[in-house]
Design an enzyme around this catalytic site. Structure first.
Site, PDB file in Angstrom:
ATOM      1  N   GLU A 386       0.804  -1.224   0.000  1.00 15.74           N
ATOM      2  CA  GLU A 386       0.000   0.000   0.000  1.00 15.74           C
ATOM      3  C   GLU A 386       0.839   1.276   0.000  1.00 15.74           C
ATOM      4  O   GLU A 386       0.403   2.310   0.521  1.00 15.74           O
ATOM      5  CB  GLU A 386      -0.966   0.010   1.189  1.00 15.74           C
ATOM      6  CG  GLU A 386      -2.043  -1.054   1.091  1.00 15.74           C
ATOM      7  CD  GLU A 386      -3.090  -0.953   2.182  1.00 15.74           C
ATOM      8  OE1 GLU A 386      -2.825  -0.273   3.194  1.00 15.74           O
ATOM      9  OE2 GLU A 386      -4.161  -1.546   2.027  1.00 15.74           O
ATOM     10  N   GLU A 483      -6.386  -7.813  -1.103  1.00 13.01           N
ATOM     11  CA  GLU A 483      -7.091  -7.609   0.159  1.00 13.01           C
ATOM     12  C   GLU A 483      -8.501  -7.124  -0.149  1.00 13.01           C
ATOM     13  O   GLU A 483      -8.734  -6.415  -1.124  1.00 13.01           O
ATOM     14  CB  GLU A 483      -6.407  -6.568   1.056  1.00 13.01           C
ATOM     15  CG  GLU A 483      -5.061  -6.969   1.624  1.00 13.01           C
ATOM     16  CD  GLU A 483      -4.482  -5.903   2.555  1.00 13.01           C
ATOM     17  OE1 GLU A 483      -5.280  -5.159   3.193  1.00 13.01           O
ATOM     18  OE2 GLU A 483      -3.253  -5.784   2.633  1.00 13.01           O
TER      19      GLU A 483
END
Length: 764
Positions: A386, A483
Site C-alpha cells: 500500500e 485484500e
C-alpha cells in the site's frame, strides 16, 4: 562433509543490554534459561502497551566447536531475529544483520576456540528503527522482539556449496528437464580437480544423475534432460522431488546439499491464473504469523499447522504472507499440501530514506534467494504494501527479482487507482464493497484520496471494481485482488448474530464478484486470523478483529464461506449462520437465515413442522461454486413458543448431514481436545488444546463466558495464563514441551458447571 548442529536449547536470556555483558561469561543467577524460538517478552492476549517488546536484550549460549573443525569454516545460521542483531563470539564482534524477517549467517571461523568452550552472545535490538523496513511511520501489526526463529551451527570445508537454484524449463513437456545453478563458496584461482554431481531423487530412488561437472568458476550449472515418467506439482497432487548436489575433490566428497522442488508452470494472464495450463480461480486469505502471548515465537509444528488450517480446514488454494517473508516451515508445508503462496517483502505504506530503501532491496534479494525453490510460491511481492508509487525504487526491485528468479511473476500490492505498473501483475487492495450502505466507504475510513469515485456502486451486487477502472490502462493486464473486507467490517467471533451474518455475506459477495470476472485472477481476503496491532489501529484492546478466525485459529461464521466452496468429496459443509434464539436479532426472529453449504439441498424442520427444502441461491450469487442457501420464511412472530430446529443436507438426493438446534440450550458438556496427542523431543514442540462449552445437541454455547483453570504436569508447560475465560463459548491454549520424553498431563477444570476434563499427551 558438512555438519549441522541445532542451537535451539541451552540459551540464557537477559531482557536488557549492558555493554560489559558482551565480553562476560554467563551468570546463570542473572540470566533466564530459555529455548528457541523465543519472544523477548510474553504479552497478554489483549490490552497491553504496544511498546512492551521494543527494547534491547541479550542472548547467550556456550558453544563447543569440535577440535576437528579447525581448518574448516564455521558459521552460525539465524532463521530470523527481530529486528537488528549483533553477534559476538568470546567478546569479539563476528557480524550483524538488519531486518527481522530474513535469514542470515555469521562466520565464526577466525574467532573460534576449537575443542574448548566459546561464548556466543547476540544483542537483539527490537525497537522500531527508522532505518529498517517496515518502520518509520505507523504500521498495522506488531513486530514482536527476540530470536524468534531457529538457529544452527554449520561446519563446512573451506570450499563448499552455497546457494542453489533449481529450475524446470518446459515443465509441461512429456520429457522434462532440470537445470540447477549452484554457487561455490571459498573457491579461488588455485582450486583444481573440483567436480559437482547432481542426482534427481524421488524419495529413496534415484530418477536420474549427471556425470561429474568440472568446476571452473564460482557458479556451476548442471542439467538433466529427457526425463520421462515424472509428475507435475499441482494443488490437488503436489508431487515433490529432490535435487541432491555433491561437491568432490579428486573423487572425495567435500559437501552435499539436497533441495526440494516441483515441476510446475504458473502463469498470470490477462484472463486469469493458469497452473500447468489449467485455469484456476485463486481463493485465498492473508496470514499474519503471530499467536497469542508469544507473538512470532512458535516452532515448526505450529507453523505447519497454519498451512493445514488454510488449505485443509478452510479450503483455500492461495495465501499471501502479509506483510513479510514467513517461516520456512510454513512454506515447506505449503509445498507439501499444494497451497499457492504470494510472498512479499516487509513493509506497510511507508517508504523511508535511502538507507531504508537499500534495506528494502536487500530484503528482495534475501527473500528470493531463500525461497525460490518452493513450487508453492507463484508470485513475488516486490513493492511495499500500500505504498505510493516510487519509480526508481520499484524499477530496482523488479529488475532484481527478475534477475534472481526469471521463472516467477512479480507483483506490488497497491491501493492506488492508476498506479504505475512496473510489475508483471497488477495487484490491488480493493475495499470498495461496503455492504451497500455508503458509496466508497473505504475512501473515508482509510483517507485514500486516490479512489476513483466517478462510478456508482451498488453494494449488494458490486463486490469488486472492474480491473480497467482500477488500472486506467487501455489494455487488459494480469490482475489480482490482494485484500478486501478486513477493516471495512471488523467482527468478533461472539458478536451479535446480524453482524456475524453480514460479515460472512461480505466475504460471499466479494468472492462471487471475483469468480464472475474473468479478468480477475482471484481474490485474497483480509484476513485469515485476528492479530495484535498498535494503538493506532484495531479495537482499542490491541487486536484487529479482521479475521475469519480469531487469534486462537477458532472459526467465525465467515470461515464457512470458504469451507463451503470445497467439493463434497473433500468435506460435507452445512453451517447455518444462527445462534438459534428468538431475541438475538433486532426486533426478534431469525430471517433471513443463511446456510453456508456445499449440499445440493437443505431441508428445514421447525419443531415438528417441515418448513421446506431449499436450494443454494444462484440468483444472488451466480458465480460461486457453492452459493449459500437463504431461507426467508418466517418461523413465527414475537411471543410465540420457540421450537427446536433440524437442518438436513442432501447431495444427489441422499441425506449426508444433519444438525440440531435447541430451543432451550443448557450447558451439557465441556469438550477438551488437542490437535496432536503425540509430540517430539529435542527442540521444543507444541500443540493447541481447544475447550468448548456445548449444549445438549453438541453446539457451542455462543455467549458462555465462565472461567476455566488449566493445570499441566509432566514434561510440558502451558503457554499463557492458567486461568482463562471462555470467549463465545470457546477458548484455546498451547502446550509446549521441555525437550524431554514422557507424558504431559493436562487438566481443565470449570467447577461452576462441569467436572474436570483430562488429557494425556505423549512426548517421544
Amino acid at each position: 562433509m558438512r555438519t549441522i548442529l541445532p542451537l535451539n536449547d541451552q540459551w540464557f536470556y537477559l531482557p536488557e543490554y549492558v555493554e560489559r555483558e558482551v565480553s562476560a561469561g554467563i551468570d546463570a543467577s542473572r540470566y533466564e534459561p530459555i529455548q528457541l524460538p523465543h519472544t523477548n517478552v510474553e504479552l497478554p492476549y489483549n490490552y497491553f502497551d504496544d511498546k512492551a517488546f521494543q527494547f534491547i536484550s541479550t542472548y547467550k549460549r556456550e558453544l563447543n566447536i569440535p577440535a576437528d573443525a579447525k581448518g574448516k569454516r564455521v558459521y552460525v545460521d539465524f532463521e530470523g531475529v527481530m529486528t537488528y542483531a549483533q553477534v559476538f563470539l568470546n567478546g569479539l564482534k563476528a557480524g550483524e544483520h538488519k531486518g527481522g524477517y530474513t535469514p542470515f549467517s555469521v562466520e565464526l571461523t577466525e574467532l573460534a576456540e576449537y575443542g574448548g568452550p566459546n561464548v556466543l552472545t547476540v544483542i537483539v535490538d527490537s525497537t522500531e528503527r527508522d532505518d529498517i523496513p517496515p518502520f518509520g511511520a505507523v504500521i498495522d501489526y506488531l513486530t514482536y522482539g527476540g530470536i524468534y526463529r531457529e538457529v544452527q551451527l554449520r561446519i563446512v570445508e573451506p570450499v563448499h556449496l552455497g546457494t542453489v537454484f533449481v529450475q524446470t524449463p518446459e515443465p509441461l513437456a512429456a520429457n522434462k528437464a532440470v537445470r540447477v545453478v549452484v554457487e561455490l563458496e571459498g573457491i579461488s584461482d588455485q582450486q583444481d580437480d573440483l567436480t559437482v554431481a547432481l542426482q534427481l531423487l524421488d524419495g529413496a530412488s534415484v530418477k536420474a544423475e549427471t556425470g561429474l561437472e568440472a568446476v571452473t568458476a564460482a557458479e556451476v550449472t548442471l542439467e538433466l534432460k529427457e526425463l520421462g515418467g515424472l509428475q507435475l506439482w499441482d494443488i490437488d497432487d503436489p508431487k515433490l522431488y529432490e535435487a541432491k548436489l555433491t561437491l568432490l575433490r579428486s573423487g572425495e566428497e567435500l559437501d552435499q546439499v539436497t533441495v526440494c522442488f516441483g515441476f510446475r508452470e504458473a502463469e498470470f494472464q490477462p484472463d486469469g491464473f493458469y497452473l500447468n495450463g489449467r485455469k484456476i480461480k485463486l481463493l485465498g486469505l492473508n496470514r499474519h504469523q503471530s499467536y497469542p502471548y508469544v507473538g512470532y515465537a512458535m516452532p515448526k509444528r505450529a507453523q505447519r499447522r497454519d498451512a493445514d488450517v488454510l488449505k485443509e480446514e478452510l479450503g483455500l488454494n492461495m495465501v499471501r504472507t502479509s506483510h513479510y517473508p514467513q517461516s520456512r516451515h510454513f512454506l515447506d508445508r505449503c509445498d507439501e499440501i499444494g497451497l499457492l503462496v504470494f510472498e512479499e517483502i516487509p513493509g506497510w505504506q511507508h517508504i523511508g530514506g535511502e538507507a531504508w530503501k537499500e534495506q528494502a532491496v536487500r530484503d528482495v534479494e534475501d527473500m528470493i534467494i531463500r525461497d525460490r525453490n518452493h513450487p508453492s510460491i507463484v508470485i513475488w511481492g516486490v513493492r511495499i504494501n500500500e505504498s505510493q508509487d516510487d519509480h526508481d525504487l520499484y524499477t530496482r526491485t523488479n529488475e532484481l527479482a527478475r534477475k534472481l528468479d526469471p521463472t516467477r511473476a512479480t507483483g506490488g500490492v497497491r491501493y492506488i487507482v492508476g498506479s504505475e505498473l512496473l510489475e508483471d501483475v497488477y495487484t490491488i487492495n480493493d475495499f470498495v464493497h461496503d455492504g451497500g450502505h455508503k458509496k466508497y466507504l473505504a475512501k473515508e475510513i482509510r483517507n485514500f484520496d486516490t479512489y476513483d469515485d466517478t462510478e456508482g456502486v451498488d453494494g449488494e451486487t458490486t463486490g469488486l471494481r472492474q480491473p480497467s477502472l482500477v488500472t486506467k490502462l487501455d489494455h487488459p493486464v494480469p490482475y489480482l485482488v490482494t485484500e478486501y473486507n478486513g477493516h471495512m467490517y471488523p467482527t468478533k467471533r461472539f458478536d451479535q448474530e446480524e453482524r456475524v451474518m453480514e460479515h460472512a455475506l461480505r466475504h460471499t459477495r466479494v468472492q462471487n464478484a471475483s469468480y464472475a470476472d474473468e479478468g480477475i485472477a482471484g481474490a485474497i481476503g483480509w484476513c485469515a486470523f485476528d492479530y495484535n496491532t498498535h494503538a493506532d489501529f484495531g479495537s482499542g484492546d490491541k487486536i484487529c478483529y479482521h479475521g475469519v478466525m480469531d487469534m486462537f485459529r477458532l472459526p467465525k461464521f465467515a470461515a464457512s464461506v470458504y469451507r463451503s466452496q470445497k467439493n463434497v468429496e473433500q468435506e460435507i459443509v452445512m453451517e447455518p449462520v444462527t445462534y438459534w434464539s428468538r431475541g438475538e436479532r433486532n426486533i426478534g426472529g431469525i430471517v433471513p437465515l443463511v446456510v453456508f453449504t456445499n449440499c445440493d439441498e437443505v431441508e428445514f424442520i421447525y419443531g415438528h413442522e417441515r418448513k421446506g427444502v431449499y436450494r443454494p441461491n444462484r440468483e444472488k450469487y451466480p458465480a460461486l461454486p457453492h452459493p449459500p442457501v437463504v431461507i426467508d420464511e418466517l418461523t413465527g412472530h414475537w411471543g410465540m413458543k420457540w421450537e427446536d430446529a433440524v437442518f438436513i443436507g442432501y447431495v444427489d438426493g441422499q441425506e449426508v448431514t444433519r444438525k440440531y438446534y435447541s430451543r432451550n440450550p443448557v450447558p451439557t458438556e465441556l469438550r477438551v481436545a488437542a490437535d496432536d496427542m503425540v509430540l517430539e523431543v529435542g527442540d521444543w514442540d507444541v500443540t493447541r488444546v481447544v475447550v468448548d462449552a456445548l449444549d445438549e445437541y453438541g453446539n457451542v454455547l455462543p455467549f458462555y463466558a465462565d472461567p476455566v483453570s488449566v493445570e499441566v504436569e509432566g514434561v510440558g508447560e502451558l503457554i499463557g495464563p492458567s486461568s482463562l475465560s471462555l470467549i463465545g463459548g470457546r477458548i484455546a491454549f498451547w502446550i509446549r514441551t521441555k525437550g524431554e520424553a514422557g507424558q504431559i498431563r493436562v487438566k481443565v477444570s470449570a467447577p461452576s458447571r462441569f467436572g474436570p476434563q483430562e488429557l494425556s499427551i505423549h512426548v517421544q
